[in-house]
Every structure is written in C-alpha cells, then in structure tokens.
Design a protein around this motif. Structure first.
Motif, PDB file in Angstrom:
ATOM      1  N   VAL A 152      40.073  35.417 -23.988  1.00 35.18           N
ATOM      2  CA  VAL A 152      39.126  34.601 -23.243  1.00 35.18           C
ATOM      3  C   VAL A 152      38.552  33.615 -24.257  1.00 35.18           C
ATOM      4  O   VAL A 152      38.049  34.024 -25.311  1.00 35.18           O
ATOM      5  CB  VAL A 152      38.001  35.456 -22.632  1.00 35.18           C
ATOM      6  CG1 VAL A 152      36.958  34.591 -21.973  1.00 35.18           C
ATOM      7  CG2 VAL A 152      38.588  36.466 -21.645  1.00 35.18           C
ATOM      8  N   SER A 153      38.641  32.332 -23.956  1.00 34.95           N
ATOM      9  CA  SER A 153      38.144  31.295 -24.864  1.00 34.95           C
ATOM     10  C   SER A 153      36.675  31.035 -24.625  1.00 34.95           C
ATOM     11  O   SER A 153      36.271  30.724 -23.502  1.00 34.95           O
ATOM     12  CB  SER A 153      38.907  29.984 -24.648  1.00 34.95           C
ATOM     13  OG  SER A 153      40.278  30.169 -24.891  1.00 34.95           O
ATOM     14  N   GLY A 154      35.906  31.127 -25.682  1.00 32.27           N
ATOM     15  CA  GLY A 154      34.493  30.780 -25.613  1.00 32.27           C
ATOM     16  C   GLY A 154      34.298  29.344 -26.073  1.00 32.27           C
ATOM     17  O   GLY A 154      35.254  28.565 -26.136  1.00 32.27           O
ATOM     18  N   PRO A 155      33.095  28.999 -26.445  1.00 30.63           N
ATOM     19  CA  PRO A 155      32.842  27.646 -26.937  1.00 30.63           C
ATOM     20  C   PRO A 155      33.688  27.337 -28.173  1.00 30.63           C
ATOM     21  O   PRO A 155      34.010  28.228 -28.962  1.00 30.63           O
ATOM     22  CB  PRO A 155      31.346  27.669 -27.292  1.00 30.63           C
ATOM     23  CG  PRO A 155      30.781  28.801 -26.510  1.00 30.63           C
ATOM     24  CD  PRO A 155      31.890  29.808 -26.394  1.00 30.63           C
ATOM     25  N   ARG A 156      34.028  26.069 -28.339  1.00 30.71           N
ATOM     26  CA  ARG A 156      34.803  25.644 -29.506  1.00 30.71           C
ATOM     27  C   ARG A 156      34.083  26.102 -30.771  1.00 30.71           C
ATOM     28  O   ARG A 156      32.859  26.045 -30.865  1.00 30.71           O
ATOM     29  CB  ARG A 156      34.961  24.129 -29.481  1.00 30.71           C
ATOM     30  CG  ARG A 156      35.996  23.628 -30.454  1.00 30.71           C
ATOM     31  CD  ARG A 156      36.172  22.124 -30.299  1.00 30.71           C
ATOM     32  NE  ARG A 156      37.120  21.652 -31.264  1.00 30.71           N
ATOM     33  CZ  ARG A 156      38.354  21.254 -30.966  1.00 30.71           C
ATOM     34  NH1 ARG A 156      38.746  21.240 -29.715  1.00 30.71           N
ATOM     35  NH2 ARG A 156      39.180  20.858 -31.898  1.00 30.71           N
TER      36      ARG A 156
ATOM     37  N   LYS B 197      40.710  30.795 -13.734  1.00 34.76           N
ATOM     38  CA  LYS B 197      40.954  29.697 -14.676  1.00 34.76           C
ATOM     39  C   LYS B 197      39.846  29.691 -15.709  1.00 34.76           C
ATOM     40  O   LYS B 197      38.660  29.685 -15.379  1.00 34.76           O
ATOM     41  CB  LYS B 197      41.000  28.358 -13.959  1.00 34.76           C
ATOM     42  CG  LYS B 197      42.295  28.189 -13.212  1.00 34.76           C
ATOM     43  CD  LYS B 197      42.748  26.768 -13.273  1.00 34.76           C
ATOM     44  CE  LYS B 197      44.065  26.740 -12.512  1.00 34.76           C
ATOM     45  NZ  LYS B 197      44.970  25.795 -12.966  1.00 34.76           N
ATOM     46  N   GLY B 198      40.247  29.685 -16.971  1.00 34.51           N
ATOM     47  CA  GLY B 198      39.288  29.672 -18.067  1.00 34.51           C
ATOM     48  C   GLY B 198      38.972  28.279 -18.559  1.00 34.51           C
ATOM     49  O   GLY B 198      39.320  27.272 -17.927  1.00 34.51           O
ATOM     50  N   ARG B 199      38.371  28.237 -19.702  1.00 38.79           N
ATOM     51  CA  ARG B 199      37.879  27.017 -20.334  1.00 38.79           C
ATOM     52  C   ARG B 199      38.910  25.900 -20.407  1.00 38.79           C
ATOM     53  O   ARG B 199      38.593  24.742 -20.199  1.00 38.79           O
ATOM     54  CB  ARG B 199      37.368  27.379 -21.730  1.00 38.79           C
ATOM     55  CG  ARG B 199      36.765  26.270 -22.494  1.00 38.79           C
ATOM     56  CD  ARG B 199      36.194  26.829 -23.814  1.00 38.79           C
ATOM     57  NE  ARG B 199      35.567  25.795 -24.573  1.00 38.79           N
ATOM     58  CZ  ARG B 199      34.332  25.354 -24.387  1.00 38.79           C
ATOM     59  NH1 ARG B 199      33.601  25.875 -23.430  1.00 38.79           N
ATOM     60  NH2 ARG B 199      33.841  24.403 -25.121  1.00 38.79           N
ATOM     61  N   TYR B 200      40.136  26.197 -20.719  1.00 38.51           N
ATOM     62  CA  TYR B 200      41.183  25.184 -20.877  1.00 38.51           C
ATOM     63  C   TYR B 200      42.191  25.205 -19.724  1.00 38.51           C
ATOM     64  O   TYR B 200      43.300  24.721 -19.863  1.00 38.51           O
ATOM     65  CB  TYR B 200      41.890  25.375 -22.224  1.00 38.51           C
ATOM     66  CG  TYR B 200      40.949  25.162 -23.386  1.00 38.51           C
ATOM     67  CD1 TYR B 200      40.558  23.879 -23.757  1.00 38.51           C
ATOM     68  CD2 TYR B 200      40.409  26.239 -24.070  1.00 38.51           C
ATOM     69  CE1 TYR B 200      39.674  23.675 -24.801  1.00 38.51           C
ATOM     70  CE2 TYR B 200      39.525  26.048 -25.120  1.00 38.51           C
ATOM     71  CZ  TYR B 200      39.162  24.758 -25.488  1.00 38.51           C
ATOM     72  OH  TYR B 200      38.273  24.568 -26.516  1.00 38.51           O
TER      73      TYR B 200
ATOM     74  N   GLU C 139      42.604  33.695 -17.279  1.00 41.38           N
ATOM     75  CA  GLU C 139      41.890  34.675 -18.093  1.00 41.38           C
ATOM     76  C   GLU C 139      41.417  35.827 -17.219  1.00 41.38           C
ATOM     77  O   GLU C 139      41.178  35.654 -16.028  1.00 41.38           O
ATOM     78  CB  GLU C 139      40.664  34.032 -18.754  1.00 41.38           C
ATOM     79  CG  GLU C 139      41.002  32.956 -19.744  1.00 41.38           C
ATOM     80  CD  GLU C 139      39.769  32.320 -20.380  1.00 41.38           C
ATOM     81  OE1 GLU C 139      38.627  32.552 -19.892  1.00 41.38           O
ATOM     82  OE2 GLU C 139      39.946  31.584 -21.360  1.00 41.38           O
TER      83      GLU C 139
ATOM     84  N   TYR D 117      40.907  28.502 -32.865  1.00 44.00           N
ATOM     85  CA  TYR D 117      40.572  29.778 -32.226  1.00 44.00           C
ATOM     86  C   TYR D 117      41.286  30.962 -32.869  1.00 44.00           C
ATOM     87  O   TYR D 117      40.667  31.982 -33.173  1.00 44.00           O
ATOM     88  CB  TYR D 117      40.910  29.747 -30.727  1.00 44.00           C
ATOM     89  CG  TYR D 117      39.880  29.066 -29.871  1.00 44.00           C
ATOM     90  CD1 TYR D 117      38.687  29.695 -29.550  1.00 44.00           C
ATOM     91  CD2 TYR D 117      40.098  27.791 -29.378  1.00 44.00           C
ATOM     92  CE1 TYR D 117      37.736  29.078 -28.754  1.00 44.00           C
ATOM     93  CE2 TYR D 117      39.157  27.162 -28.577  1.00 44.00           C
ATOM     94  CZ  TYR D 117      37.982  27.810 -28.273  1.00 44.00           C
ATOM     95  OH  TYR D 117      37.039  27.195 -27.498  1.00 44.00           O
TER      96      TYR D 117
END
Length: 178
Positions: free
Chosen positions: A66-70, A87-90, A94, A127
């Motif tokens: 799971v992608s968090g903030p950059r 749908k996740g961040r990008y 997820e 990441y």
C-alpha cells in the motif's frame, strides 16, 4: 533511462513469462519462512500474481503493498486471491485497511531495469529503497527483483540511498547477488 526502459519493457511483455518466472523462482531461490510480499502488476510489469496465488494455496502468508505519501516506505497488507481490492494512490489495486499489516520475510520487487551488480531502476519515487532500508533495519528480508531478461542494462545509475537486491529472477535465469 526510465522512459526508454519502460518502452523496452512494454515490448517484452509476454504472459507466458509469468509461468517461467514462477517455476524458476520456486525451483532456484531458497525462500525463508515467513510472509512473501509481491505487487499488483502495473502496465507491462511481470505478473507475479500466479506465484502469489500458488504460495497462498500452499498456506504461505502473502501480502501486497500500500503506497503512502511520497517519501515514506510501503506498508504491506495481507492478501488472499478473493479479497476486495481498491484503487490506491497511483491507480494500483491495493488491499483495504481491513486487512492486517504484514512484515514480509521476502519482498518481490518490480523494476524498469537491472544490472548484474544487483541494482535496479524503479519509477523514481524511492518507495522500494526506503522500504528495504526499513525492513533490513528490523531484521533479515530477502529482496528478489523481478523482471524480463531484456530489461538488463550494463549499469543502473545509483545513489547512496539505493538498496541492492539479493536475487534477480527473470523468465530465463535466477541471479544470486548476495
């Protein structure tokens, strides 16, 4: 290099490669006990979902990122083939927040390019490098880069924060680097 290697990878995309990768990884790479974290393939990334399904079917804990903030490491949540995805961040699928967080013992890492020194070229957000650094600070983790053989380059540009891979597995070979 990222733009060029994405075009190269797009031209290499072959669904049969997933089976070859699956067989090679399980036949050659000694996976330590513990959860295996893969990824949901984005575009022409080599598809590791068949491998994750098999590992799950064999009783192995499997997780997806799971992608968090950059600028932050990835978080991994438990995954099962039938769990709900969002749908996740990008725009990548997820697992939801209802799934438990998992600390992987094995991390399958996607990439745009790799070299035989164990370095990879990703999308540039850092990441996976941050994630590997954090996981390695906690204890052992096996980092396995996954790519098509045609994504190999002579040398990947790298910086002081880049984390090397332990293995690179393609549809043609498995390279032990550490």
């Amino acid at each position: 290099m990222r733009t060029r290697m994405k075009v190269v990878r797009d031209g290499l995309a072959d669904p049969r490669a997933a089976k070859a990768l699956h067989d090679r990884l399980l036949g050659v790479v000694p996976l330590p006990p513990g959860p295996v974290a893969g990824y949901w393939p984005l575009g022409s990334e080599l598809d590791v979902l068949p491998l994750l399904r098999r590992l799950h079917g064999e009783g192995r804990a499997v997780a997806l990122p799971v992608s968090g903030p950059r600028g932050t490491p990835l978080v991994f949540r438990s995954w099962e083939p039938d769990c709900q995805m969002a749908k996740g961040r990008y725009g990548i699928a997820e697992c939801g927040e209802d799934r438990p967080v998992v600390v992987p013992a094995v991390l399958l890492v996607p990439m745009l390019a790799f070299d035989r020194a164990g370095h990879r070229l990703g999308y540039g957000a850092g990441y996976y490098d941050r994630t590997l650094a954090e996981l390695r600070a906690r204890g052992p983790v096996l980092a396995v880069g996954v790519a098509y053989a045609g994504q190999e380059v002579e040398a990947v540009p790298r910086g002081g924060y880049d984390e090397p891979l332990d293995w690179i597995v393609t549809e043609r070979e498995a390279l032990r680097l550490a």
